[in-house]
Design a protein around this motif. Structure first.
Motif, PDB file in Angstrom:
ATOM      1  N   VAL A  22      65.703  36.378 109.444  1.00 13.95           N
ATOM      2  CA  VAL A  22      66.821  35.590 109.966  1.00 13.95           C
ATOM      3  C   VAL A  22      66.031  34.635 110.983  1.00 13.95           C
ATOM      4  O   VAL A  22      65.219  34.918 111.521  1.00 13.95           O
ATOM      5  CB  VAL A  22      67.563  36.568 110.985  1.00 13.95           C
ATOM      6  N   GLU A  23      66.685  33.361 110.581  1.00 14.55           N
ATOM      7  CA  GLU A  23      65.831  32.321 111.252  1.00 14.55           C
ATOM      8  C   GLU A  23      67.208  31.518 112.249  1.00 14.55           C
ATOM      9  O   GLU A  23      68.244  31.306 111.274  1.00 14.55           O
ATOM     10  CB  GLU A  23      65.067  31.603 110.513  1.00 14.55           C
ATOM     11  N   VAL A  24      66.993  31.430 113.290  1.00  9.43           N
ATOM     12  CA  VAL A  24      67.989  30.556 114.060  1.00  9.43           C
ATOM     13  C   VAL A  24      67.301  29.281 114.666  1.00  9.43           C
ATOM     14  O   VAL A  24      66.242  29.463 115.571  1.00  9.43           O
ATOM     15  CB  VAL A  24      68.450  31.533 115.290  1.00  9.43           C
ATOM     16  N   THR A  25      67.875  28.469 114.753  1.00  9.69           N
ATOM     17  CA  THR A  25      67.247  27.239 115.162  1.00  9.69           C
ATOM     18  C   THR A  25      68.667  26.297 115.760  1.00  9.69           C
ATOM     19  O   THR A  25      69.697  26.446 115.338  1.00  9.69           O
ATOM     20  CB  THR A  25      66.680  26.067 114.393  1.00  9.69           C
ATOM     21  N   ALA A  26      68.335  25.676 117.039  1.00 12.31           N
ATOM     22  CA  ALA A  26      69.268  25.078 117.634  1.00 12.31           C
ATOM     23  C   ALA A  26      68.642  23.822 118.195  1.00 12.31           C
ATOM     24  O   ALA A  26      67.450  23.961 118.577  1.00 12.31           O
ATOM     25  CB  ALA A  26      69.826  25.606 118.656  1.00 12.31           C
TER      26      ALA A  26
END
Length: 145
Positions: free
Chosen positions: A91-95
């Motif tokens: 899972v990859e989360v970017t913001a």
């Protein structure tokens, strides 16, 4: 991401929810945090009053026998500034955002997290919920294969 991972990657929509303490979307994770005696109510209070961004008690990864749950502190980001991609193994989360502070000075904020999963998940059944406080919940069931 490699070619094979990109082929199986699923971009999850960020669902806007009510407050973490109230929305049914967060019920299972609230129960889990309480079971492990993780003081999520205090962590939310601290996050709301703190002017300093830090990795908080709200950053947790919990593996259950049937699913995983990941909590990420995404305070300061709008839902459209957050991206969540899931493959069967990660899972990859970017913001990223440009925030205005005093005297029209702009400050770029970014967040990047990658989580490797211990067994295959089902990205097609993945869900992302964002609380009004800025807590992102990502969950998906494990594959039965």
């Amino acid at each position: 991401m490699g070619f094979l991972k990109e082929m199986y990657a699923k971009s999850l929509a960020i669902k806007k929810c009510l407050k973490f303490a109230e929305d049914n979307c967060f019920k299972n994770i609230r129960d889990t945090l309480s079971k492990f005696e993780i003081p999520w109510e205090k962590a939310l209070e601290e996050n709301q009053t703190s002017k300093i961004r830090f990795v908080s008690a709200m950053d947790h990864v919990i593996f259950h026998s049937d699913r995983f749950e990941i909590l990420v502190d995404t305070r300061g980001f709008k839902p459209e500034e957050i991206k969540c991609n899931m493959t069967p193994t990660s899972v990859e989360v970017t913001a990223q955002t440009d925030a205005k502070i005093d005297n029209n000075v702009q400050k770029r904020m970014s967040l990047s997290r990658q989580y490797m999963l211990p067994q295959n998940a089902v990205p097609e059944n993945g869900v992302c919920c964002l609380s009004q406080e800025g807590i992102l919940l990502i969950t998906a069931p494990w594959s039965n294969k």
